[in-house]
Scaffold this active site. Structure first.
Site, short mmCIF file in Angstrom:
data_model
loop_
_atom_site.label_atom_id
_atom_site.label_comp_id
_atom_site.label_asym_id
_atom_site.label_seq_id
_atom_site.Cartn_x
_atom_site.Cartn_y
_atom_site.Cartn_z
N HIS A 126 0.79 -1.23 0.00
CA HIS A 126 0.00 0.00 0.00
C HIS A 126 0.82 1.28 0.00
CE1 HIS A 126 0.53 0.14 4.45
NE2 HIS A 126 0.22 1.42 4.33
N GLU A 130 3.53 5.31 -3.30
CA GLU A 130 3.74 6.62 -2.67
C GLU A 130 5.19 6.87 -2.32
OE1 GLU A 130 2.21 8.65 1.48
OE2 GLU A 130 0.85 7.32 0.39
N ASP A 131 5.93 5.83 -1.90
CA ASP A 131 7.25 6.05 -1.30
C ASP A 131 8.41 5.38 -2.02
OD1 ASP A 131 6.22 7.60 0.79
OD2 ASP A 131 5.75 5.85 1.99
N ASP A 191 -4.27 0.83 8.40
CA ASP A 191 -3.07 1.67 8.29
C ASP A 191 -3.06 2.70 9.42
OD1 ASP A 191 -0.81 3.01 7.07
OD2 ASP A 191 -2.23 4.46 6.26
#
Length: 601
Positions: A126, A130-131, A191
């Site tokens: 997840h 994004e990272d 999360d």
């Protein structure tokens, strides 16, 4: 079966997990190119290499998944873990632990809820888009569309690109993604739960900000999905982070009150069990302690002399059908004196979040008011896990194939309400409207035709009108509530029958915003006022231009008829002539410049 710990009501995480929110790279973050080892992990033949040794870090997740899921795809889970671990390698938590421990913990929380393999793989991945250098297209190519939808749904929007709008638009994106698959929201909740569990490594100001945002947005989403097992722990963790003194004091007061539980509840339980036996109802009766934040809200922080009946209630779980729950309710009232008007029937009229039970208030043998909840054994998993119970059951029945269909249901009234107004709300108002829409406390009222309208506590007749549709709201002038005249500002109570009165000539008024509570009402009123304001500004600007042109013996009406006005507007960058006229009123367009353009047209 799930691995929920009944002693503390928490979904299990990895042993000893105490990790904070947000990755902390060893050096300033740079997106590394995909390592050659990753290409081997995601290659088409990688799926066949499931016989490779299982990493020890993955063992708790696999064990939880095996215990709760009858058809686990362990090869897919192992492959998802290896890809995530490689992509996050070199990123650290603020505790210094490897960042992979966070997605692993999120996946383990979801495994404890009994969710399917697809959801767990998405949880492991997840944060990759994004990272890390991993793209959504690569997720789709490597793991399929279903996992890509879930990963995309929980991926935050780029703050550099979206600026101040990033948070609002990220939540708008989550709402839209949830419409396609509710598992997006469930992953987001897991999360946030793990980030709340590990908030201790964050500075105090950030702990307070995350706690506030959790109570305003994420906890209400858990409530709307009916996942109370997550809601309760998130509530208490956010409470502890946001107001540690009040949290500690509430904990001490609850523990002290519960020392008197045997004397307070023992006689009531004995009477109740006897009455159930007389009514030939088989049921389990237990004492359920409220979570700390619920006690804090119920008492308003006044903990002096807290009694057992204020911090706990009785739960009756019936072995039987719905009708047996009503028989059990009769047994409760036969054993313990009922308080008039305090029965809530969420079986005949379930809550928005699928919750079904009977609630009643009675007088305990020692004279204290006591809440009793009655539900069937079939209702109990949904009361604890909400939509997750339905997703889990679908996976059990179909071997996972029906999971997406259940997770993609759009018949939830609260979700339909969000989808109806979200596209009309500007970014700067979206979060405010979302908080309002998700606020706790639902009131179910009826139209004369029998349509059930669910509104937040404190909602008014005007909110009811807009819930029936924007056209009804815009033209409303009053109502009949239970047959009696009522103003638009009158508060709607549960069970009210509301007939909205309309007038074709009525239009929204600015003072409506003083008592409109719901997001749909406020958004539509705001739009109507903005349209009217734009129309009035355009008309004022046009009148100004007509007078100025007349002094030069030019006719604006003729210019409009020949298309000259539109040509001038487009030349100035306006799509419509009314926008140009409104700009003249606002003073952002110079009249002399405009006159010169018309003179030369």
């Amino acid at each position: 079966m799930t691995t929920l710990n009944p002693a503390n009501g928490k979904v299990p995480g990895p042993p000893g997990a105490a990790l904070p929110d947000g990755p902390l790279p060893v050096a300033p973050r740079r997106r590394r190119p995909l390592a050659p080892v990753l290409y081997r992990l995601i290659a088409p033949g990688a799926r066949a290499r499931a016989a490779d040794p299982v990493p020890s870090a993955l063992a708790p997740l696999l064990a939880a998944h095996r215990a709760a899921c009858p058809h686990p795809d362990e090869a897919a889970l192992l492959r998802g873990y290896r890809v995530a671990e490689e992509l996050h390698r070199g990123q650290l938590r603020k505790s210094g632990a490897p960042y992979i421990t966070h997605p692993l913990a999120v996946a383990t929380i979801l495994a404890g809820l009994g969710l399917d393999t697809t959801t767990l793989v998405a949880a492991l991945l997840h944060d990759t888009v994004e990272d890390t250098p991993y793209t959504l297209g690569q997720v789709r190519a490597d793991f399929g569309d279903e996992i890509a939808v879930l990963v995309d749904g929980v991926t935050k929007l780029d703050g550099e690109r979206w600026g101040d709008r990033a948070e609002a638009e990220t939540f708008r994106k989550i709402v839209l993604s949830a419409a396609a698959d509710l598992r997006v929201l469930v992953i987001k909740l897991a999360d946030r739960l793990h980030n709340l569990r590990t908030l201790g490594f964050q500075p105090p100001h950030k702990r307070a900000r995350i706690a506030k945002a959790s109570h305003e947005l994420l906890v209400p989403f858990a409530e709307r999905l009916g996942v109370h097992v997550l809601k309760r722990e998130m509530d208490d963790l956010a409470f502890a982070a946001g107001d540690p003194g009040a949290h500690a004091a509430t904990g001490r007061a609850v523990r002290a009150a519960m020392r008197g539980a045997p004397a307070a509840f023992g006689p009531a339980v004995t009477r109740l069990r006897g009455a159930l036996a007389e009514h030939r109802v088989r049921a389990d009766v237990s004492v359920r302690v409220s979570h700390l934040y619920a006690v804090h809200k119920a008492t308003g922080g006044d903990l002096a002399g807290l009694r057992p009946c204020q911090v706990a209630r009785l739960l009756v779980v019936v072995d039987g059908a719905e009708r047996d729950c009503y028989v059990a309710l009769g047994a409760v009232h036969a054993a313990l004196h009922p308080i008039s008007g305090r029965v809530a029937d969420y079986i005949a009229l379930p809550k928005d979040n699928l919750y079904r039970s009977l609630h009643t208030r009675v007088i305990s043998p020692d004279g204290d008011p006591l809440e009793v909840i009655v539900r069937s054994r079939a209702m109990h998993p949904v009361a604890e896990y909400g939509i997750v119970a339905h997703i889990r059951d679908a996976a059990h029945r179909t071997g996972g194939e029906g999971t997406g269909a259940v997770a993609g249901r759009r018949d939830l009234e609260w979700l339909g309400r969000l989808l109806a107004w979200q596209s009309d709300a500007p970014s700067e108002r979206f979060l405010e409207n979302l908080r309002t829409d998700l606020a706790e406390g639902d009131v179910a009222a009826l139209s004369p035709a029998g349509q059930i309208v669910t509104l937040p506590a404190g909602a008014t007749v005007l909110d009811f009108a807009y819930a029936l549709g924007p056209a009804t709201g815009d033209r409303s002038i009053g109502a009949l509530v239970n047959g009696r005249p009522a103003a638009l500002s009158a508060e709607v109570r549960g069970g009210n029958v509301v007939e909205v009165l309309t007038d074709p000539g009525s239009v929204p008024s600015a003072d409506w915003l003083d008592f409109a509570v719901t997001a749909p009402a406020r958004v539509h009123i705001g739009q109507a006022l903005a349209r009217r304001g734009a129309e009035e500004a355009a008309e004022a600007g046009r009148r100004l231009l007509v007078r100025a042109l007349a002094r030069r013996e030019l006719d604006l009406l003729a210019a409009e008829a020949h298309g000259d006005s539109l040509a001038v507007a487009r030349d100035l960058g306006y799509l419509e002539v009314d926008e140009m006229y409104a700009a003249l009123t606002a003073g952002t367009l110079d009249l002399a410049d405009l006159l010169a353009r018309f003179a030369g047209a």
